[in-house]
Design an enzyme around this catalytic site. Structure first.
Site, PDB file in Angstrom:
ATOM      1  CB  THR A 221     -11.802  -0.858   0.425  1.00 13.37           C
ATOM      2  OG1 THR A 221     -12.272   0.487   0.425  1.00 13.37           O
ATOM      3  CG2 THR A 221     -10.331  -0.839   0.802  1.00 13.37           C
ATOM      4  CB  SER A 265      -7.246   4.819   7.303  1.00 11.85           C
ATOM      5  OG  SER A 265      -7.767   3.597   6.802  1.00 11.85           O
ATOM      6  CE1 TYR A 267     -10.607  -2.166   6.157  1.00 13.44           C
ATOM      7  CE2 TYR A 267     -11.149   0.024   5.342  1.00 13.44           C
ATOM      8  CZ  TYR A 267     -11.320  -1.340   5.307  1.00 13.44           C
ATOM      9  OH  TYR A 267     -12.199  -1.898   4.410  1.00 13.44           O
ATOM     10  CG  HIS A 268      -8.800   2.712   3.439  1.00 11.10           C
ATOM     11  ND1 HIS A 268      -9.229   3.514   4.455  1.00 11.10           N
ATOM     12  CD2 HIS A 268      -9.903   2.435   2.702  1.00 11.10           C
ATOM     13  CE1 HIS A 268     -10.540   3.717   4.348  1.00 11.10           C
ATOM     14  NE2 HIS A 268     -10.977   3.067   3.278  1.00 11.10           N
ATOM     15  CE  LYS A 271     -10.757  -4.431   3.458  1.00 13.42           C
ATOM     16  NZ  LYS A 271     -11.553  -5.646   3.398  1.00 13.42           N
TER      17      LYS A 271
HETATM   18  N1  USQ Z   1     -17.882  10.888   6.639  1.00 19.47           N
HETATM   19  C1  USQ Z   1     -18.591  12.023   6.965  1.00 19.47           C
HETATM   20  N2  USQ Z   1     -19.418  11.971   8.035  1.00 19.47           N
HETATM   21  C2  USQ Z   1     -19.586  10.847   8.780  1.00 19.47           C
HETATM   22  C3  USQ Z   1     -18.877   9.695   8.432  1.00 19.47           C
HETATM   23  C4  USQ Z   1     -18.031   9.744   7.348  1.00 19.47           C
HETATM   24  O1  USQ Z   1     -18.476  13.060   6.316  1.00 19.47           O
HETATM   25  O2  USQ Z   1     -20.350  10.899   9.739  1.00 19.47           O
HETATM   26  C5  USQ Z   1     -17.017  10.902   5.443  1.00 19.47           C
HETATM   27  C6  USQ Z   1     -15.588  10.458   5.645  1.00 19.47           C
HETATM   28  O3  USQ Z   1     -14.751  11.510   6.036  1.00 19.47           O
HETATM   29  C7  USQ Z   1     -15.251   9.912   4.260  1.00 19.47           C
HETATM   30  C8  USQ Z   1     -16.574   9.369   3.745  1.00 19.47           C
HETATM   31  O4  USQ Z   1     -17.586   9.984   4.531  1.00 19.47           O
HETATM   32  O5  USQ Z   1     -14.859  10.943   3.425  1.00 19.47           O
HETATM   33  C9  USQ Z   1     -16.742   7.868   3.846  1.00 19.47           C
HETATM   34  O6  USQ Z   1     -16.532   7.490   5.190  1.00 19.47           O
HETATM   35  P1  USQ Z   1     -17.111   6.110   5.768  1.00 19.47           P
HETATM   36  O7  USQ Z   1     -16.778   6.060   7.210  1.00 19.47           O
HETATM   37  O8  USQ Z   1     -18.522   5.910   5.366  1.00 19.47           O
HETATM   38  O9  USQ Z   1     -16.283   5.061   4.914  1.00 19.47           O
HETATM   39  P2  USQ Z   1     -14.749   4.683   4.920  1.00 19.47           P
HETATM   40  O10 USQ Z   1     -14.028   5.122   6.130  1.00 19.47           O
HETATM   41  O11 USQ Z   1     -14.218   5.162   3.621  1.00 19.47           O
HETATM   42  O12 USQ Z   1     -14.822   3.130   5.009  1.00 19.47           O
HETATM   43  C10 USQ Z   1     -15.989   2.417   4.606  1.00 19.47           C
HETATM   44  C11 USQ Z   1     -15.955   1.043   5.204  1.00 19.47           C
HETATM   45  C12 USQ Z   1     -14.753   0.326   4.685  1.00 19.47           C
HETATM   46  C13 USQ Z   1     -14.739   0.345   3.185  1.00 19.47           C
HETATM   47  C14 USQ Z   1     -14.900   1.755   2.656  1.00 19.47           C
HETATM   48  C15 USQ Z   1     -15.100   1.817   1.167  1.00 19.47           C
HETATM   49  O13 USQ Z   1     -15.938   1.108   6.603  1.00 19.47           O
HETATM   50  O14 USQ Z   1     -14.742  -1.006   5.132  1.00 19.47           O
HETATM   51  O15 USQ Z   1     -13.516  -0.156   2.815  1.00 19.47           O
HETATM   52  O16 USQ Z   1     -16.045   2.311   3.225  1.00 19.47           O
HETATM   53  S1  USQ Z   1     -14.347   3.242   0.500  1.00 19.47           S
HETATM   54  O17 USQ Z   1     -14.725   4.423   1.225  1.00 19.47           O
HETATM   55  O18 USQ Z   1     -14.737   3.313  -0.891  1.00 19.47           O
HETATM   56  O19 USQ Z   1     -12.936   3.055   0.677  1.00 19.47           O
END
Ligand code: USQ
Length: 502
Positions: A221, A265, A267-268, A271
């Site tokens: 990720t 997190s 989770y991260h 990875k």
């Molecule tokens: N966020 C909002 N509102 C929401 C949901 C999320 O503002 O309703 C924000 C979060 O705080 C964060 C961002 O949007 O800053 C991304 O959150 P997300 O839940 O879409 O993604 P994330 O938790 O980062 O995890 C997801 C996948 C994970 C993958 C990751 C890629 O679930 O498997 O590893 O995206 S990355 O974000 O580039 O690490």
């Protein structure tokens, strides 16, 4: 074609012969592997045993086992095993590969279905049981997928399946992918790490023993890197050759070293641990792997998924498993103001489902060399959350006449909500020939079209109560305060401008 000049050295059909000392070989041949003249490597081709022993220098273009396609040269009926084949990505990839003539096998123990059920949610795009999915895939697409219900942690059974199938490439999607889920409490944190870290570690040992020439395409990720406040670019896993560290009036090269990781997190973190386990396995045993740092995924579309409603892939919108764009569109459809966490100045890398699938095909058919561990940053664009909310609201209004509102909530996560963000993503476009096929707004429009279907809209309504975030990074559940509600287009976009080096 981008993989025309790859050779047997990259091909999973090549069986390395002779007494090769695997220790300390580390990186790929071009990164300094020196075997000396007397220890030349010869191979035997599993597919063309009549060739006897030979040096591994036949190119994909020259070899009759590799045929040209729109994606590059493809190994005929290449056997690909997908771990986590029932998931959002796994199912989409399985259909696409099988349709292209790959022999697809896969395993899943339905953990994702269970975790979403635990939240009291469901996939809002309905999906059938696996047996029915496979039947429909056979009837509609004329493809056969060899499925096994199997937990990645069930070592003996996994060994059996690997021995039976002898995959030529393994795509590893079998992880619990949710940051909030991993922060819910002790039990959930442990479950994520056990499933992800130990599952991957066991897989590596089994690959070494059963299929050492098979490449591992592992889903990492972008979140492994975090969002460094210094603005340092997020390189593709390893520092480029000309990177230098300067300290105490002295200088050193950082070239080839792993870049710092700063996960956000448990989770991260899992990875990140995978990254190091895989890197070591490549170093110790000459395994080969691409570690795919994927951005946040979104979308509903691939050509195969769109052929029949019964072939669609899952789509989650609950606070644990929904990713941000997918959640925003669902919220817009049922009239919930889009939930931005914190200031909304967070920037992330994103990629649409279909584009991610294209990348995976290109990685599968251009395998790494023995011992090669490489990292690709799989993103097609960088976006700020507040701008994403504006884009979803805009498409909702223009194409579907929806009056979308936006709300800022107290951030349940511990993350920087204002930060510089520079991402390097050069390998997929320049080494593997990837070109994104769809824009952000086009894919958002496609999502709206599916989510507006009455049955699906109804399924969102039924699970509305699972949308608002209540899982905090302190391991406590509580409702988040609404900081602000506003109409799209009424607020200036603040924060840093993302920089994309692609
Ligand atoms: N966020 C909002 N509102 C929401 C949901 C999320 O503002 O309703 C924000 C979060 O705080 C964060 C961002 O949007 O800053 C991304 O959150 P997300 O839940 O879409 O993604 P994330 O938790 O980062 O995890 C997801 C996948 C994970 C993958 C990751 C890629 O679930 O498997 O590893 O995206 S990355 O974000 O580039 O690490």
């Amino acid at each position: 074609m981008y993989n025309a000049n790859k050779t047997c050295w990259n091909c999973p059909a090549a069986k390395l012969m002779g007494n090769v000392d695997f220790r300390a070989c580390g990186q790929a041949r071009d990164k300094g592997l020196d075997l000396g003249e007397e220890e030349e490597i010869v191979i035997e081709c599993r597919r063309r045993p009549e060739l006897g022993y030979f040096e591994p220098n036949i190119t994909f273009e020259q070899c009759p086992e590799w045929t040209p396609t729109e994606y590059g040269y493809i190994l005929k009926e290449m056997k690909v095993m997908i771990l986590g084949i029932d998931g959002y990505l796994g199912w989409s990839l399985a259909l696409k590969l099988a349709k292209l003539g790959f022999q697809v096998s896969g395993l899943d123990n339905f953990t994702r279905r269970d975790c979403v059920m635990e939240k009291g949610a469901h996939t809002i795009v309905p999906i059938k049981r696996m047996t029915e999915r496979l039947e429909v895939a056979r009837d509609v697409l004329g493809i056969n997928i060899n499925f096994r219900k199997l937990n990645l942690n069930a070592t003996a059974k996994l060994r059996e399946f690997l021995e039976e199938v002898k995959p030529e490439s393994i795509v590893h999607y079998a992880e619990i992918p949710s940051a909030p889920y991993s922060m819910a409490d002790l039990e959930h944190a442990v479950k994520v790490q056990e499933n992800n870290v130990l599952g991957t570690l066991k897989l590596l040992w089994l690959m070494k023993e059963v299929v050492p020439e098979t490449s591992l395409i592992k889903l990492g990720t972008m979140g492994e890197y975090g969002t460094p406040l210094t603005g340092r670019p997020l390189y593709e896993g390893l520092f480029p050759a000309d990177a230098i560290i300067e300290w105490d009036d002295r200088k050193w090269s950082l070239g080839g070293e792993t870049t710092p990781r700063d996960p956000a997190s448990f989770y991260h973190v899992s990875k990140v641990q995978d990254t190091f386990n895989i890197l070591e396995a490549c170093k110790y045993w000459w395994l080969r792997s691409y570690d795919v740092m994927q951005g946040v995924i979104f979308g509903v579309y691939t050509e195969e998924l769109a052929m029949d409603n019964r072939l669609r892939t899952r789509y989650d919108i609950d606070e644990w498993f929904g990713t941000v764009i997918n959640r925003f569109v669902a919220q817009a459809v049922v009239n919930i103001p889009l939930t931005i966490y914190g200031k909304g100045e967070q920037i992330r890398g994103f990629i649409a489902l279909n584009d991610a699938m294209q990348c995976m095909i290109r990685l599968i058919i251009s395998p790494p060399e023995p011992g090669q561990y490489d990292v690709v940053n799989q993103v097609s664009g960088l976006h700020k959350l507040s701008e994403l909310a504006e884009s979803v609201a805009h498409v909702g209004k223009e194409k579907f006449d929806l009056d979308v509102k936006i709300q800022r909530l107290e951030n349940p996560r511990v993350e920087a909500d204002t930060h510089p963000f520079e991402v390097v993503s050069k390998k997929l476009p320049h080494v593997f020939g990837f070109t994104p096929q769809i824009t952000l707004e086009e894919e958002i429009e496609r999502i709206f079209a599916v989510l507006k279907e009455p049955e699906i809209k109804n399924r969102i309504e039924m699970k509305k109560h699972t949308i608002m975030p209540i899982t905090t990074w302190q391991g406590k559940k509580r409702e988040m305060k609404v900081l602000e509600r506003y109409d799209p287009g009424t607020k200036p976009i603040k924060g840093f401008k993302p920089k994309f080096d692609n």
